[in-house]
Design an enzyme around this catalytic site. Structure first.
Site, PDB file in Angstrom:
ATOM      1  N   LYS A   8      40.359 -42.347 -12.097  1.00 24.22           N
ATOM      2  CA  LYS A   8      40.363 -43.469 -11.352  1.00 24.22           C
ATOM      3  C   LYS A   8      39.706 -44.712 -12.081  1.00 24.22           C
ATOM      4  O   LYS A   8      39.007 -44.580 -13.023  1.00 24.22           O
ATOM      5  CB  LYS A   8      39.665 -43.486  -9.977  1.00 24.22           C
ATOM      6  CG  LYS A   8      37.970 -43.744  -9.966  1.00 24.22           C
ATOM      7  CD  LYS A   8      37.632 -43.878  -8.708  1.00 24.22           C
ATOM      8  CE  LYS A   8      37.497 -45.183  -8.010  1.00 24.22           C
ATOM      9  NZ  LYS A   8      36.337 -45.797  -8.520  1.00 24.22           N
ATOM     10  N   LYS A  52      31.933 -34.489  -3.793  1.00 21.61           N
ATOM     11  CA  LYS A  52      30.462 -34.302  -3.168  1.00 21.61           C
ATOM     12  C   LYS A  52      30.471 -33.182  -1.975  1.00 21.61           C
ATOM     13  O   LYS A  52      31.281 -33.272  -1.165  1.00 21.61           O
ATOM     14  CB  LYS A  52      29.799 -35.661  -2.648  1.00 21.61           C
ATOM     15  CG  LYS A  52      29.722 -36.685  -3.849  1.00 21.61           C
ATOM     16  CD  LYS A  52      29.286 -37.935  -3.274  1.00 21.61           C
ATOM     17  CE  LYS A  52      29.238 -39.024  -4.444  1.00 21.61           C
ATOM     18  NZ  LYS A  52      28.402 -39.144  -5.176  1.00 21.61           N
ATOM     19  N   ASP A  86      37.858 -51.133  -6.631  1.00 19.54           N
ATOM     20  CA  ASP A  86      36.973 -49.946  -7.086  1.00 19.54           C
ATOM     21  C   ASP A  86      36.513 -48.981  -6.024  1.00 19.54           C
ATOM     22  O   ASP A  86      36.539 -47.697  -6.384  1.00 19.54           O
ATOM     23  CB  ASP A  86      35.920 -50.743  -7.654  1.00 19.54           C
ATOM     24  CG  ASP A  86      34.687 -49.726  -8.479  1.00 19.54           C
ATOM     25  OD1 ASP A  86      35.452 -48.831  -8.883  1.00 19.54           O
ATOM     26  OD2 ASP A  86      33.657 -49.793  -8.495  1.00 19.54           O
ATOM     27  N   HIS A 135      37.513 -44.404  -2.578  1.00 22.92           N
ATOM     28  CA  HIS A 135      36.317 -43.414  -1.881  1.00 22.92           C
ATOM     29  C   HIS A 135      36.547 -43.562  -0.631  1.00 22.92           C
ATOM     30  O   HIS A 135      36.407 -42.795   0.439  1.00 22.92           O
ATOM     31  CB  HIS A 135      35.067 -43.871  -2.628  1.00 22.92           C
ATOM     32  CG  HIS A 135      34.673 -43.798  -3.880  1.00 22.92           C
ATOM     33  ND1 HIS A 135      35.410 -42.995  -4.591  1.00 22.92           N
ATOM     34  CD2 HIS A 135      34.082 -44.683  -4.572  1.00 22.92           C
ATOM     35  CE1 HIS A 135      35.153 -43.089  -5.960  1.00 22.92           C
ATOM     36  NE2 HIS A 135      34.332 -44.112  -5.949  1.00 22.92           N
TER      37      HIS A 135
END
Ligand code: NDP
Length: 514
Positions: A174, A208, A261, A266
């Site tokens: 990314k 994660k 970002d 995310h």
């Protein structure tokens, strides 16, 4: 705890559980191997996989960049970043074994001759280490270089598997594009050279442990799913807060900002995971089919709703962990009049049967008081309160992603004493406490999946484009609107006032950063 539970927990943490068998032998070509990501994250992740017997003993890593370096020099640089040095600071045998598999190749990213030499070098490594022709190309250069590499890999015939038993895959870091059009163009170019099944668009958040546990928690337990809808859920809050500033990435961050970002990738991916329907099974296609439906159901924002439901911020000077820190505009490499946002908060609605009318509050920012990533499912109040004069906080279920990985459920309990007083308490699950160890680095998980061909935790072309389609109107509205009054929150705070108003104007409140 029963002995059966202990054995199960031990099994979860034994290395053999993590990698039941080593992956296929392969050559990993890391473009941008002289860079920050390669050194700080990718090489340590590969080392972790190697010492846990997840990589084939015969794997080879070929670092690729323009900087001239010998294999030994590259190995020495890599060694600086590997965990677990011996007390004398030297490399132990695990280090030595790993470093022996590292090689380096320098060349220009757009020079066809370089890729002819690369093909030859890969053939040599293939023969020496019997890699079966398996190849993983990892794009860890600045994104502006990706198209050149993809084109040249295609021209040199490196995108096609050597035979029907071998595989070739490509990992794309990314950010994937800087808006929908550029993401579409990159997808088109990748798909003109590689098949979608070969492309792994990485979002390290999804590697994660707690993010993966989200699916297990939702679809492996019967008791929560019936509550998981507009019937019982009042709102959902997703937070990705950092106390760090821009660190070494000012040049990148100046052209990106918090929305591109963090939110586009995310935060929207977490939204999709928390809101998706149960997949038919736990394979890449089924999971990704459900995630894309959520992104496509999010109500699009326009100029009016951006003004009403989206807040941007930029930090000024302040104090983090009792240390004074400069404002964003004073950071090295940042334009002193920068209009880049370091904070974004937004309210979204998912227009489907499950979530109709339930607001999703999302926020992310740099230099906030404390680092925290969590998803909080806030339940509706009990329909009728029988305890006269006693307020009872509504239940909330918080999935903590960072820093304390775990899950907590809050509810009201009678405080001891003769008077009836109801206090909020929590039932806590903590990964470390339950399983006795911290979780594995996200990059190790994702590289391992990629070498094994499991794309479940990677973004598909359609989901990247759908996420940009949601973010683009915000960027446009900001570009066309008045200049922001930055800075509007001090470093070390919980963000701009306007972000609090976003929830308060609906009669709700953000959870304090833990
Ligand atoms: P770097 O800026 O460190 O660049 C990596 C390497 O690419 C450099 O060592 C350099 O090697 C080469 N390079 C740099 N600029 C150019 C250029 N203009 N043209 C050609 N080659 C160039 O990047 P990072 O390592 O920080 O990041 C790599 C990728 O990973 C980026 O896409 C980034 O967005 C992404 N990423 C990075 C994270 C991080 O923590 N660093 C986190 C998440 C994603 P040489 O000069 O030797 O060729």
């Amino acid at each position: 705890m029963s002995s059966r539970a202990t054995a199960a927990q031990e099994a979860v943490h034994s290395d053999s559980y993590f990698c039941e068998a080593p992956a296929d032998p392969c050559a990993i070509v890391m473009f941008g191997a002289s860079g920050d990501l390669a050194k700080r994250k990718l090489l340590p992740a590969l080392y972790d996989l190697a010492v846990h017997s997840c990589l084939a003993p015969r794997f080879r890593l070929l670092g690729f960049a323009r900087t001239e370096m010998s294999d030994d020099e590259f190995g020495r640089q890599a060694a600086e970043f590997l965990p677990g040095k011996t007390p004398s600071g030297g490399a132990d045998s695990a280090h030595r074994d790993f470093l022996q598999q590292l090689h380096y190749f320098h060349g220009e990213y757009n020079d066809p001759g370089t890729y002819q030499r690369l093909a030859k070098r890969l053939d040599e490594l293939d023969r020496e280490a019997e890699l079966g022709g398996n190849r993983l190309f990892y794009l860890a250069t600045p994104p502006s270089v990706y198209p050149r590499i993809v084109e040249q890999l295609g021209r040199a015939g490196l995108a096609k598997p050597k035979n029907e038993r071998s595989w070739v895959r490509i990992v794309v870091e990314k950010p994937f594009g800087h808006d929908r059009a550029s993401a579409q163009a990159l997808n088109e170019q990748l798909l003109s050279v590689f098949d979608e099944s070969q492309i792994f668009r990485i979002d390290h958040y999804l590697g994660k442990e707690t993010v993966q546990n989200l699916l297990v928690f939702r679809f492996g337990n019967g008791i929560f799913e019936p509550l998981w809808s507009r019937n019982y859920v009042d709102s959902v809050q997703i937070t990705a807060a950092e106390s760090l500033g821009v660190e070494r990435r000012a040049a990148f961050y100046e052209s990106a900002g918090a929305l591109r970002d963090m939110v586009q990738s995310h935060v929207l991916q977490l939204t999709a995971l928390i809101a998706m329907e149960s997949p038919a099974n736990f394979d890449a296609t089924a999971v990704r089919n459900e995630k894309i439906k959520v992104l496509q159901s999010i109500r699009p924002l326009d100029g009016d709703s951006v003004r009403r439901d989206v807040v941007r911020g930029q930090y000024g000077p302040g104090c983090v962990n009792d240390e004074p820190v400069p404002g964003y505009r004073q950071e090295p490499g940042v334009n002193p009049n920068s209009a880049t946002e370091t904070f974004a908060a937004l309210k979204l609605f998912i227009d489907n049967w499950r979530w109709s009318g339930v607001p999703f509050y999302l926020r992310t920012g740099k230099r906030l008081a404390r680092p925290s990533a969590e998803i909080a499912v806030m339940f509706k109040r009990a329909p009728h309160l029988v305890f006269r004069g006693e307020a009872v906080e509504p239940n909330s279920l918080v999935l903590n992603i960072q820093p304390q990985e775990g899950i907590s459920l809050s509810f009201g309990a009678k405080a001891p004493g003769s008077k009836l007083h109801i206090a909020p308490v929590t039932m806590d699950f903590r990964y470390r406490r339950a399983f006795g160890a911290g979780s594995r680095e996200a990059y190790a998980t994702l590289i391992n999946d990629c070498i094994r061909g499991d794309a479940t935790l990677f973004d598909r072309a359609d989901s990247v484009e759908a996420a940009w389609a949601l973010v683009d109107p915000i960027i446009d509205a900001w570009k066309n609107g008045p200049a922001p009054a930055f800075p509007n929150y001090p470093a070390g705070s919980e963000g701009p006032e306007a972000a609090f108003d976003l929830a308060e104007s609906d009669g709700r409140q953000w959870r304090p950063l833990p």
